[in-house]
Structures are given as C-alpha cells and as structure tokens.
Design a protein around this motif. Structure first.
Motif, PDB file in Angstrom:
ATOM      1  N   LEU A 158      47.012  18.345  40.396  1.00 16.84           N
ATOM      2  CA  LEU A 158      46.119  19.286  41.062  1.00 16.84           C
ATOM      3  C   LEU A 158      44.682  18.998  40.674  1.00 16.84           C
ATOM      4  CD1 LEU A 158      48.052  22.652  40.659  1.00 16.84           C
ATOM      5  CD2 LEU A 158      48.102  21.056  42.569  1.00 16.84           C
ATOM      6  N   SER A 159      43.794  18.981  41.664  1.00 11.27           N
ATOM      7  CA  SER A 159      42.380  18.814  41.385  1.00 11.27           C
ATOM      8  C   SER A 159      41.787  20.150  40.967  1.00 11.27           C
ATOM      9  CB  SER A 159      41.654  18.278  42.623  1.00 11.27           C
ATOM     10  OG  SER A 159      41.748  19.205  43.688  1.00 11.27           O
ATOM     11  N   ALA A 160      40.516  20.114  40.554  1.00 13.15           N
ATOM     12  CA  ALA A 160      39.869  21.344  40.096  1.00 13.15           C
ATOM     13  C   ALA A 160      39.717  22.345  41.232  1.00 13.15           C
ATOM     14  CB  ALA A 160      38.498  21.007  39.500  1.00 13.15           C
ATOM     15  N   ASP A 161      39.454  21.852  42.438  1.00  8.76           N
ATOM     16  CA  ASP A 161      39.244  22.727  43.595  1.00  8.76           C
ATOM     17  C   ASP A 161      40.568  22.906  44.312  1.00  8.76           C
ATOM     18  OD1 ASP A 161      38.171  24.215  45.616  1.00  8.76           O
ATOM     19  OD2 ASP A 161      37.348  22.506  46.713  1.00  8.76           O
ATOM     20  N   THR A 162      41.407  23.763  43.790  1.00  6.46           N
ATOM     21  CA  THR A 162      42.742  23.920  44.339  1.00  6.46           C
ATOM     22  C   THR A 162      42.967  25.370  44.755  1.00  6.46           C
ATOM     23  OG1 THR A 162      45.077  23.394  43.950  1.00  6.46           O
ATOM     24  CG2 THR A 162      43.881  24.446  42.160  1.00  6.46           C
ATOM     25  N   GLY A 163      44.074  25.631  45.485  1.00  7.85           N
ATOM     26  CA  GLY A 163      44.291  26.943  46.072  1.00  7.85           C
ATOM     27  C   GLY A 163      45.148  27.873  45.237  1.00  7.85           C
ATOM     28  N   LEU A 164      44.938  27.931  43.934  1.00  9.26           N
ATOM     29  CA  LEU A 164      45.798  28.754  43.082  1.00  9.26           C
ATOM     30  C   LEU A 164      45.640  30.240  43.366  1.00  9.26           C
ATOM     31  CD1 LEU A 164      45.609  26.987  39.607  1.00  9.26           C
ATOM     32  CD2 LEU A 164      47.367  26.817  41.368  1.00  9.26           C
ATOM     33  N   ASP A 165      44.432  30.674  43.700  1.00  9.56           N
ATOM     34  CA  ASP A 165      44.239  32.098  43.979  1.00  9.56           C
ATOM     35  C   ASP A 165      45.056  32.537  45.188  1.00  9.56           C
ATOM     36  OD1 ASP A 165      42.560  32.194  41.857  1.00  9.56           O
ATOM     37  OD2 ASP A 165      40.722  32.576  42.990  1.00  9.56           O
ATOM     38  N   ASP A 166      45.265  31.643  46.145  1.00  5.81           N
ATOM     39  CA  ASP A 166      46.075  31.972  47.315  1.00  5.81           C
ATOM     40  C   ASP A 166      47.560  31.977  46.973  1.00  5.81           C
ATOM     41  OD1 ASP A 166      43.977  32.114  49.422  1.00  5.81           O
ATOM     42  OD2 ASP A 166      43.674  30.025  48.855  1.00  5.81           O
ATOM     43  N   VAL A 167      47.980  31.008  46.158  1.00  2.00           N
ATOM     44  CA  VAL A 167      49.394  30.929  45.788  1.00  2.00           C
ATOM     45  C   VAL A 167      49.793  32.102  44.911  1.00  2.00           C
ATOM     46  CG1 VAL A 167      51.156  29.520  44.667  1.00  2.00           C
ATOM     47  CG2 VAL A 167      49.312  28.422  45.935  1.00  2.00           C
ATOM     48  N   PHE A 168      48.888  32.517  44.024  1.00  2.00           N
ATOM     49  CA  PHE A 168      49.190  33.595  43.072  1.00  2.00           C
ATOM     50  C   PHE A 168      48.348  34.835  43.377  1.00  2.00           C
ATOM     51  CE2 PHE A 168      50.345  29.660  40.960  1.00  2.00           C
ATOM     52  CZ  PHE A 168      51.575  29.966  40.404  1.00  2.00           C
ATOM     53  N   ALA A 169      48.323  35.207  44.653  1.00  4.02           N
ATOM     54  CA  ALA A 169      47.535  36.374  45.058  1.00  4.02           C
ATOM     55  C   ALA A 169      48.019  37.644  44.368  1.00  4.02           C
ATOM     56  CB  ALA A 169      47.593  36.533  46.576  1.00  4.02           C
ATOM     57  N   ASP A 170      49.333  37.736  44.096  1.00  2.00           N
ATOM     58  CA  ASP A 170      49.852  38.929  43.431  1.00  2.00           C
ATOM     59  C   ASP A 170      49.343  39.031  41.998  1.00  2.00           C
ATOM     60  OD1 ASP A 170      51.237  36.634  42.785  1.00  2.00           O
ATOM     61  OD2 ASP A 170      53.196  37.604  42.629  1.00  2.00           O
ATOM     62  N   VAL A 171      49.259  37.897  41.299  1.00  3.28           N
ATOM     63  CA  VAL A 171      48.738  37.907  39.930  1.00  3.28           C
ATOM     64  C   VAL A 171      47.248  38.237  39.937  1.00  3.28           C
ATOM     65  CG1 VAL A 171      48.441  36.557  37.819  1.00  3.28           C
ATOM     66  CG2 VAL A 171      50.471  36.212  39.240  1.00  3.28           C
ATOM     67  N   ILE A 172      46.501  37.664  40.876  1.00  5.58           N
ATOM     68  CA  ILE A 172      45.064  37.924  40.965  1.00  5.58           C
ATOM     69  C   ILE A 172      44.803  39.391  41.259  1.00  5.58           C
ATOM     70  CG2 ILE A 172      42.949  37.339  42.197  1.00  5.58           C
ATOM     71  CD1 ILE A 172      44.088  35.117  40.415  1.00  5.58           C
ATOM     72  N   ASP A 173      45.617  39.979  42.137  1.00  5.74           N
ATOM     73  CA  ASP A 173      45.457  41.398  42.460  1.00  5.74           C
ATOM     74  C   ASP A 173      45.708  42.267  41.235  1.00  5.74           C
ATOM     75  OD1 ASP A 173      45.187  43.645  44.407  1.00  5.74           O
ATOM     76  OD2 ASP A 173      47.272  43.992  43.857  1.00  5.74           O
ATOM     77  N   LEU A 174      46.712  41.942  40.455  1.00  2.00           N
ATOM     78  CA  LEU A 174      46.980  42.688  39.230  1.00  2.00           C
ATOM     79  C   LEU A 174      45.839  42.512  38.224  1.00  2.00           C
ATOM     80  CD1 LEU A 174      50.777  41.879  38.783  1.00  2.00           C
ATOM     81  CD2 LEU A 174      49.799  44.146  39.189  1.00  2.00           C
ATOM     82  N   ALA A 175      45.326  41.286  38.117  1.00  2.00           N
ATOM     83  CA  ALA A 175      44.246  41.021  37.161  1.00  2.00           C
ATOM     84  C   ALA A 175      43.000  41.845  37.472  1.00  2.00           C
ATOM     85  CB  ALA A 175      43.909  39.533  37.167  1.00  2.00           C
ATOM     86  N   ASP A 176      42.778  42.125  38.743  1.00  2.00           N
ATOM     87  CA  ASP A 176      41.622  42.946  39.118  1.00  2.00           C
ATOM     88  C   ASP A 176      41.748  44.383  38.621  1.00  2.00           C
ATOM     89  OD1 ASP A 176      40.401  40.818  40.353  1.00  2.00           O
ATOM     90  OD2 ASP A 176      41.153  41.309  42.361  1.00  2.00           O
ATOM     91  N   ARG A 177      42.957  44.792  38.252  1.00  2.00           N
ATOM     92  CA  ARG A 177      43.183  46.172  37.796  1.00  2.00           C
ATOM     93  C   ARG A 177      43.163  46.297  36.278  1.00  2.00           C
ATOM     94  NH1 ARG A 177      48.583  47.368  41.450  1.00  2.00           N
ATOM     95  NH2 ARG A 177      47.862  46.312  43.369  1.00  2.00           N
ATOM     96  N   CYS A 178      42.983  45.184  35.583  1.00  2.00           N
ATOM     97  CA  CYS A 178      42.966  45.239  34.115  1.00  2.00           C
ATOM     98  C   CYS A 178      41.770  46.045  33.619  1.00  2.00           C
ATOM     99  CB  CYS A 178      42.912  43.824  33.535  1.00  2.00           C
ATOM    100  SG  CYS A 178      44.425  42.859  33.811  1.00  2.00           S
ATOM    101  N   ARG A 179      41.915  46.629  32.430  1.00  2.00           N
ATOM    102  CA  ARG A 179      40.858  47.463  31.864  1.00  2.00           C
ATOM    103  C   ARG A 179      39.598  46.642  31.595  1.00  2.00           C
ATOM    104  NH1 ARG A 179      42.238  50.574  26.423  1.00  2.00           N
ATOM    105  NH2 ARG A 179      43.839  51.405  27.852  1.00  2.00           N
ATOM    106  N   PHE A 180      39.770  45.407  31.125  1.00  2.00           N
ATOM    107  CA  PHE A 180      38.626  44.584  30.768  1.00  2.00           C
ATOM    108  C   PHE A 180      38.460  43.450  31.787  1.00  2.00           C
ATOM    109  CE2 PHE A 180      40.460  46.177  26.755  1.00  2.00           C
ATOM    110  CZ  PHE A 180      39.387  46.973  26.348  1.00  2.00           C
ATOM    111  N   ASN A 181      37.191  43.208  32.155  1.00  2.00           N
ATOM    112  CA  ASN A 181      36.912  42.172  33.147  1.00  2.00           C
ATOM    113  C   ASN A 181      37.271  40.778  32.650  1.00  2.00           C
ATOM    114  OD1 ASN A 181      35.917  44.057  34.974  1.00  2.00           O
ATOM    115  ND2 ASN A 181      33.813  43.877  34.228  1.00  2.00           N
TER     116      ASN A 181
END
Length: 347
Positions: A252-275
């Motif tokens: 995988l190169s640096a510019d890859t689509g991980l945020d799309d593949v792991f949208a559920d994890v990213i959505d949960l991370a947005d709810r964490c107490r600390f940024n």
C-alpha cells in the motif's frame, strides 16, 4: 522529441490491451477497433526507466505515431492522463508505484468463498480499489461450493461497507447481472485478487468464451494460479474486462483508501473523548468500547492498525521531512525513557 510528433491532431489514439517488453498490444480507435502492436518511443522508454508509473499499463489511452518500415507500423509516443489507476508499491523495495490497471470504471475485488475467506486480504485489496478513483465492488466467487453463502456475505459486509457486494457462481452463470449491466453501459471492469480465487473463470463467464484457461481446485481445495499478465478484453455486449494476475503481495502506498475501507472505525474514533486518542488504553475511547461490547470485531481493529502503520511507513519513505520528524520523536522518547529514575527492585 525523437523526431515524432505528439500532437493529438496528427497522431492516432489507441488503448493498451497488453504490455510486453518495450512494446504494447493496442486497439486502434477506429470503427473496427483494430488490434495492433506498437513499440515504445525512445523518449517514453527513458521516462519509464526513471519512473515506473510512467510505464504504459493495460487500459491506458495512448498516442501512436506511424513507425518506419523496419521498426514496425506504430510507435507509442505518449501515455494520456489517467482518469483512474489501480496502483500498488513496486516489488523493488522503493517508494515507486506500479500501475496494475488504468482507466477502469469499476474495480472488482475478487475473493473466493472457499476454502476460506481472507478478510484481511479483502480489506487490503479494497484499499487499492478505493484509492484508484474507480467504483469499488467486492465479488465473492464459488458461491455454489459454499454451504452457506449468506453467512459468507455477512462476514464480508463490514469490510465492504459503502460498495456493492456480489455473490456469484461463474460456472452456473449466477449473480453476474450487475457486472454485465455495467459492461453494457460501456464500463471497464478491472478484476483484482489473489491467485486461485476464480478471476479467470469469472472473466470467461463475462466474455462468453473461454478466453482464459482455467484449472480445477487442487487436492487441498485451493484454486490454482492461471493468469500471468495484465490484459484488457472487449466484452461482446460492450465495455471491457481487465484481468490481472493473482497478487501475492499488495504493497500500500501512503495515499491509500483506508478511511473508506474502515469507515466504521473512523466513525467510532470521531466519538472518542480525546481528539488525539490512540485507541489503546485511553479512557472514553469509543473504539475500545465497541470492541469490548462486540460491536467492532477485534480482528478489524487489528487490521486497521496494521494497515495504518504500513501507510505511515510509506509516507515517511516518500517524504524526507516526515522521516526526520519520526526519527526525532523516537530519539526523544528513548532519552526520556533513559532519564527516568531507577525504581527499587520489585516495584
């Protein structure tokens, strides 16, 4: 300029079907879509030596100039800008990328339901598909050999969120209608996946002919490698299918689509107490809470972390400033660790 014009008004447009050493099979953009062979111009050869991404790839649109009588009828002078590109890191260990498929409208990540589904590989392939700019699709083959295809679909559903998920049986001609509909609209579908997942059988079913030789399952129940090169095939009802060899490794190169593949994890991370939550031991971590409750499989979190580390590593390889900052941070942590007071034995 090698004495050749690259003016699109005086050169012929063609599409690459296959790449050989310093030459390409092409389809001329005439009424008959005539097949031809074109050798690379010296200028293009020099550019490809300096940057592998400049190498013509199956699916590329290119410009051809008339060649001389001894060298052949056509000379490939220029690769036109790509709309989409499925890219992986080259196997040479450098930060250069290798184009697996160019100008695809749909990237079909093909995985076999049997003998087992490798979800980690599906996620890795989907990262390539998402980052290509094309429409990602997951195609689960060998549905006729699985005792419960519905269970296999459910297993992959979280990894394939946001894209179409198809279960097909190519030998029985089942589940192929969505793919054929895209082809009828003139789309180019690129097939990517590991060896033995059934890409060649799927290709034959879509083209309605035994274009690629296929091999039956081995004694261990695994498919066998068949395709050995990337090649573009015209579909009878319109569109084209771009077949690729089975991929043993997918860098995988640096510019890859991980945020799309792991949208559920990213959505949960947005709810964490600390940024700046690292999702390891922090209080109020929504990701860890989801793992504890079973809402997020531990395997999926581990896969996301592994691919994130790989993408970060490739980003550092491509950017000397990032590498320097990472090295400086590691040194600072080491100094801080060594400066800690020594605790009495037994603490």
């Amino acid at each position: 300029m090698d004495g050749l014009s690259t003016d699109p008004d005086t050169n012929l447009v063609a599409r690459v079907t296959r790449v050989d050493k310093r030459a390409c099979g092409v389809l001329l953009a005439d009424e008959a879509l005539s097949p031809a062979t074109a050798r690379w111009s010296p200028r293009l050869s020099r550019a490809a030596d300096e940057d592998p991404a400049a190498t013509p790839a199956a699916g590329d649109w290119v410009l051809l100039a008339p060649g001389d009588q001894d060298g052949g009828a056509w000379v490939l002078t220029e690769v036109l800008p790509r709309r989409t590109a499925v890219e992986r890191l080259g196997v040479s260990g450098t930060s250069h990328t290798q184009v697996l498929a160019a100008n695809a409208d749909v990237v079909a990540v093909v995985a076999g339901m049997v003998p087992d589904l490798d979800l980690g590989r599906v996620e890795r392939m989907l990262a390539l598909a998402w980052s290509s700019g094309a429409r990602p699709v997951v195609v689960l083959t060998k549905a006729d050999l699985h005792p419960d295809p519905g269970a296999a679909i459910s297993l992959v559903a979280a990894s394939a969120a946001g894209c179409d998920l198809l279960a097909v049986s190519a030998p029985l001609d089942e589940g192929l209608d969505p793919l054929r509909a895209w082809l009828a609209e003139g789309a180019t579908i690129a097939l990517v996946g590991a060896s033995g997942v059934g890409k060649s059988t799927l290709l034959n079913a879509l083209l309605g002919d035994d274009v690629m030789a296929t091999r039956t399952l081995g004694n261990e129940g695994k498919g066998r490698h068949t395709t050995v090169t990337r090649e573009l095939h015209l579909a009878p009802g319109g569109g084209a299918v771009l077949d690729t060899p089975g991929l043993r490794s997918v860098g995988l190169s640096a510019d890859t689509g991980l945020d799309d593949v792991f949208a559920d994890v990213i959505d949960l991370a947005d709810r964490c107490r600390f940024n700046d939550c690292a999702h390891t031991v922090e209080p109020g971590c929504a990701v860890l809470e989801a793992v504890e409750t079973g809402a997020l499989p531990r395997r999926r979190l581990d896969s996301w972390r592994a691919l994130q580390r790989e993408a970060a590593f490739q980003a550092r390889r491509a950017d000397a400033r990032l590498q320097a900052a990472w090295t400086s941070e590691r040194k600072a942590r080491t100094r801080a660790y060594r400066a800690r007071p020594t605790h009495p034995q037994g603490w």
